[in-house]
Every structure is written in structure tokens, then in C-alpha cells.
Design a protein around this motif. Sequence first.
Motif, PDB file in Angstrom:
ATOM      1  N   ALA A   2      44.794  34.734  36.037  1.00 33.88           N
ATOM      2  CA  ALA A   2      45.076  36.053  36.614  1.00 33.88           C
ATOM      3  C   ALA A   2      44.690  36.112  38.082  1.00 33.88           C
ATOM      4  N   VAL A   3      43.545  35.520  38.436  1.00 32.24           N
ATOM      5  CA  VAL A   3      43.121  35.503  39.842  1.00 32.24           C
ATOM      6  C   VAL A   3      44.100  34.696  40.687  1.00 32.24           C
ATOM      7  N   LEU A   4      44.573  33.584  40.168  1.00 35.48           N
ATOM      8  CA  LEU A   4      45.572  32.789  40.893  1.00 35.48           C
ATOM      9  C   LEU A   4      46.845  33.598  41.113  1.00 35.48           C
ATOM     10  N   PHE A   5      47.244  34.352  40.112  1.00 41.42           N
ATOM     11  CA  PHE A   5      48.406  35.232  40.221  1.00 41.42           C
ATOM     12  C   PHE A   5      48.190  36.259  41.330  1.00 41.42           C
ATOM     13  N   LEU A   6      46.999  36.873  41.369  1.00 45.23           N
ATOM     14  CA  LEU A   6      46.706  37.884  42.391  1.00 45.23           C
ATOM     15  C   LEU A   6      46.685  37.271  43.788  1.00 45.23           C
ATOM     16  N   ARG A  53      39.816  23.762  30.644  1.00 43.50           N
ATOM     17  CA  ARG A  53      40.874  23.257  29.756  1.00 43.50           C
ATOM     18  C   ARG A  53      42.002  24.281  29.641  1.00 43.50           C
ATOM     19  N   ASP A  54      41.660  25.556  29.395  1.00 44.15           N
ATOM     20  CA  ASP A  54      42.691  26.588  29.253  1.00 44.15           C
ATOM     21  C   ASP A  54      43.406  26.847  30.569  1.00 44.15           C
ATOM     22  N   PHE A  55      42.663  26.816  31.677  1.00 44.11           N
ATOM     23  CA  PHE A  55      43.273  27.059  32.987  1.00 44.11           C
ATOM     24  C   PHE A  55      44.296  25.970  33.307  1.00 44.11           C
ATOM     25  N   VAL A  56      43.918  24.708  33.125  1.00 43.56           N
ATOM     26  CA  VAL A  56      44.824  23.598  33.421  1.00 43.56           C
ATOM     27  C   VAL A  56      46.021  23.611  32.474  1.00 43.56           C
ATOM     28  N   ALA A  57      45.765  23.907  31.191  1.00 41.63           N
ATOM     29  CA  ALA A  57      46.859  23.913  30.216  1.00 41.63           C
ATOM     30  C   ALA A  57      47.863  25.015  30.505  1.00 41.63           C
ATOM     31  N   THR A  58      47.442  26.081  31.176  1.00 39.89           N
ATOM     32  CA  THR A  58      48.355  27.181  31.492  1.00 39.89           C
ATOM     33  C   THR A  58      49.053  26.978  32.820  1.00 39.89           C
ATOM     34  N   VAL A  59      48.292  26.569  33.838  1.00 40.53           N
ATOM     35  CA  VAL A  59      48.835  26.509  35.195  1.00 40.53           C
ATOM     36  C   VAL A  59      49.753  25.313  35.381  1.00 40.53           C
ATOM     37  N   PHE A  60      49.376  24.152  34.876  1.00 38.94           N
ATOM     38  CA  PHE A  60      50.150  22.931  35.117  1.00 38.94           C
ATOM     39  C   PHE A  60      51.255  22.762  34.083  1.00 38.94           C
ATOM     40  N   THR A  61      52.076  23.792  33.961  1.00 36.60           N
ATOM     41  CA  THR A  61      53.242  23.761  33.080  1.00 36.60           C
ATOM     42  C   THR A  61      54.413  24.418  33.795  1.00 36.60           C
ATOM     43  N   PRO A  62      55.649  24.017  33.487  1.00 35.86           N
ATOM     44  CA  PRO A  62      56.807  24.650  34.143  1.00 35.86           C
ATOM     45  C   PRO A  62      56.921  26.137  33.834  1.00 35.86           C
ATOM     46  N   LEU A  87      50.132  43.553  32.816  1.00 36.25           N
ATOM     47  CA  LEU A  87      50.907  42.357  33.108  1.00 36.25           C
ATOM     48  C   LEU A  87      50.161  41.076  32.740  1.00 36.25           C
ATOM     49  N   LEU A  88      48.824  41.073  32.896  1.00 36.68           N
ATOM     50  CA  LEU A  88      48.071  39.823  32.827  1.00 36.68           C
ATOM     51  C   LEU A  88      47.220  39.665  31.584  1.00 36.68           C
ATOM     52  N   ALA A  89      46.678  40.771  31.044  1.00 36.38           N
ATOM     53  CA  ALA A  89      45.702  40.627  29.961  1.00 36.38           C
ATOM     54  C   ALA A  89      46.336  40.238  28.634  1.00 36.38           C
ATOM     55  N   PHE A 149      35.065  31.373  22.895  1.00 38.77           N
ATOM     56  CA  PHE A 149      35.682  32.656  23.216  1.00 38.77           C
ATOM     57  C   PHE A 149      35.475  32.997  24.694  1.00 38.77           C
ATOM     58  N   PHE A 150      34.251  32.855  25.173  1.00 40.92           N
ATOM     59  CA  PHE A 150      33.986  33.222  26.563  1.00 40.92           C
ATOM     60  C   PHE A 150      34.679  32.256  27.516  1.00 40.92           C
ATOM     61  N   GLY A 151      34.747  30.987  27.158  1.00 39.09           N
ATOM     62  CA  GLY A 151      35.449  30.024  27.995  1.00 39.09           C
ATOM     63  C   GLY A 151      36.933  30.313  28.081  1.00 39.09           C
ATOM     64  N   LYS A 152      37.557  30.661  26.952  1.00 35.49           N
ATOM     65  CA  LYS A 152      38.976  30.988  26.968  1.00 35.49           C
ATOM     66  C   LYS A 152      39.220  32.242  27.784  1.00 35.49           C
ATOM     67  N   LEU A 153      38.289  33.201  27.703  1.00 34.73           N
ATOM     68  CA  LEU A 153      38.440  34.427  28.486  1.00 34.73           C
ATOM     69  C   LEU A 153      38.356  34.124  29.981  1.00 34.73           C
ATOM     70  N   LEU A 154      37.420  33.263  30.381  1.00 32.80           N
ATOM     71  CA  LEU A 154      37.305  32.889  31.787  1.00 32.80           C
ATOM     72  C   LEU A 154      38.506  32.073  32.252  1.00 32.80           C
ATOM     73  N   GLY A 155      39.030  31.220  31.384  1.00 31.35           N
ATOM     74  CA  GLY A 155      40.196  30.421  31.755  1.00 31.35           C
ATOM     75  C   GLY A 155      41.409  31.284  32.043  1.00 31.35           C
ATOM     76  N   THR A 156      41.693  32.239  31.176  1.00 32.87           N
ATOM     77  CA  THR A 156      42.832  33.125  31.409  1.00 32.87           C
ATOM     78  C   THR A 156      42.586  34.043  32.600  1.00 32.87           C
ATOM     79  N   PHE A 157      41.318  34.409  32.825  1.00 32.30           N
ATOM     80  CA  PHE A 157      41.017  35.217  34.003  1.00 32.30           C
ATOM     81  C   PHE A 157      41.271  34.419  35.282  1.00 32.30           C
ATOM     82  N   GLY A 158      40.976  33.120  35.256  1.00 29.61           N
ATOM     83  CA  GLY A 158      41.288  32.278  36.405  1.00 29.61           C
ATOM     84  C   GLY A 158      42.777  32.250  36.699  1.00 29.61           C
TER      85      GLY A 158
END
Length: 418
Positions: free
Chosen positions: A240-244, A17-26, A198-200, A229-238
Motif C-alpha cells: 500500500a505504501v508503494l502504491f501511495l 515474503r508477502d511483499f515480494v510475492a505481491t510486487v514482483f508479479t505482472p 482500494l488497498l485494505a 499474521f502481523f508479518g502478512k499485515l506489514l507485507g500488504t501495508f508495504g
Amino acid sequence: MSRFRILLRQIWTIARRDFVATVFTPTFLIFLLAPVVMGSFGAIGGLGANAASKGAEAKTRIMAIVDPARSADVAAIDQRLRRLYRQSEEAPPMLETVAPAADPAAQARALFDDTRVDVVAVLYGPLTTPHLLYTPTSLRSADYLALLAEDVVRADRSGIAPLSTPTRTVIPRTAPSLRGASASAFFAVFGLFFLTLLLAGQVVSGVAEERGNKVIEVLAAAVPLESVFFGKLLGTFGVAVLFLLFWGTLISQASMLMPPNFAAGLAGLTPALGLPVFTALFFAYFTMAYMLLGAVFLGVGAQAASVREIQLLSLPITLIQVAMFGLGAVAVSKPDSWLSTFAAIFPLSSPYYMAGRAAQSDSLGIHLLALLWQALWVAIFIAVGVRAFRRGVLQSGSGTFRWKRRRAAHNAVDTTVS
């Protein structure tokens, strides 16, 4: 379905949910291209500083007051000495020779008042016993003029022609050098610092925003807070990995366009474990650094109720990251000191130091222990953040851990039965 599989499914749902909500935005495109903006500002500032520096260097001079009959010899020795300096090294300022006047001492002092050029050092008098005048910051230029006079006198006695003809042979290294390993260690520490800086930080704003619009409370009512909490942490880490992956792909394809000197400098980075193993460990320690700092920022950001509070929290968060970078950088320069032991044990600095150690030492066993140690502290930070959020924000009792609550309930049941 077992409780563990249910927990994993809940964590995966929140992370997706967090990954999609972050990535699929302008706005994600702006975040993805942030290094371009940062690099552009840095390049503009660097070009301006470089132009100003070169403009000043072009008008800087060292002067030699010598007889016109000796000026050709002085210029020839000057050219020979300047061959020792490479383009990346700071060579002495340009040399000019002038004929002596009636009073060479007064002439030398008057050269410093010339407004057309910036004279920093002047040589006058006999070359066997020269006099040197120089500004307070130009001792190196004065030393060069002294060496120049010495070599001219030596050339008078032996001739200007070289007395030896060297044969140069390049020997490639088969083992990592100490200098290359040390450079790789600092590069690893700085790379982790830059990426986490830059990412955290996005973890803080995300959880604080959802706290402000009550979304996190809805999630907490549906699934355990630990999963949230752990899900949100993994979502934002995803994210960051996409950024890398995006920038890693671009940089790998653009490597052929790098200047030769820059490519040669990268080739000098020789980690002790070899590049493939070092790359894998660097990514593992980046993961741990992101998880550790993200867990801390997640707990801190969960206490913020507004954007203003997030802005107030950004300064101490940045200071923590800078402090961990400084500790890791100093520790890798002193690998056998108590400071390196402390940096390896302290959870927030451990990924920085251990990434640098991977470049300096070929031992693998200690890295497995370090990664397990850091993973343990990720769980501890998440548990502490959940407890603080439950107690301070949700105000659901004392915020004790679940196993303690189960034990208290079990004791109450035993007391009732007895």
C-alpha cells in the motif's frame, strides 16, 4: 539472540515474503494502474452526463413578454444580474423576450408547449405588477424573473447607469478559515475511506488463498501464528505504501497541469495544524486505519476456505468501510457532540474522525493518545484473529492465549511437585 529480536526477525521474514510475492508479479502492474481504469470509467460517465446536462441547459429558457421598446432595458438588467454568478455556480436559464400578443396570458401559457425549447418560467403583464408562470421545479427561475422586473422598474426611476463605482481589494488570509478547515476535514475523511477501500481488501484474498493451498499451515508450524499474521499485515501495508508513493509522485509532478480553478480550490484547503503536520498525521492515521481494518479482514479472511467465501465476505467488508466513512464524516461536522466522542473512541472509526479533527483543531496531544489507542486495538484484533484461526481452522485445542497456556502449565508443574 533475545526472544524479542527473534520475533521481529520472524515478522520481517513473513512481511518481506508477502511483499515480494505481491510486487514482483505482472498482476501488480494492473493493481498499480487500477486508479487509471477507475478514473477512465468515471471520466467517461462524467463526460456523458455533462454533455447530456449541457444539451438540456442549452435548450432551457425563461421568457419575458414585454413591449419591444422595453426589451433592451430588460436585456441590460439581465446582463447586470448575471455578473453575480460565476462559472462554477448555476445561473438562471437564458432569457428571451417576446412582444405581447392580444391575450398575453394565453400567450404565456402557450409558450410552455413549444417543442423547440424547454420553457420553465414566463413573465407577462406590467413590470410593476408582473404575472409569473413556472413549472413545479422552477421556483428559482420565477424568483429571478421577479427580481428582474423589480430592477427594471428601479432603473426607470434612477437610470440604468450604475450609481456607485466600487474599489475591490483582495485580502489574503493569515490564519486558516473555518470553511477551509471544514473542507480539509471532509477531504481527510474521504481520502482515508478511498485509500482503505482500494488497498485494505487485498489482505482478505491473500490469507484466504494461502489457507486454501495449506501454505499458512506450513508457516504456522515454523513460526508463531502471531508473527505470521502481523508479518502478512506489514507485507500488504508495504504494498500500500508503494502504491501511495507511486501515485503521490505522479500527482505532485502533474500539479502544474491542473486547471486554475482546481488549483485554487486545493489552495482553499487550510488545515488548522498546517499542511506539513497535517500531512504527517494523515499518513499516521492512514497507517492505523489500514492496520485496524487489515487486522479485522485478516481474521475474517483466515476463516474463508474458497474464493466463493471471499466473494460473500466482500459485501459486509465494504459495508463496514462505508459505515465508518459515514460515521467519521458526520462526526467531523459535529465536533462537540456525543457522536464525535463515540467516533473517536470506537476503534474502526477513530482514524477517520481523528484525521478530520487534525484539520479542525491545532491540538497535538490528543493525537498521540489516539494513535496509541488505535495501536492497542490493532494488537487486540490480531490476537483475536489468531485465536479464532487456531481454534477454528487448525483445531489446536481451545485456542487460549499463550500467557494463559503458560500459566496452566506452570500450575500443573506446581501441582506435580507438591
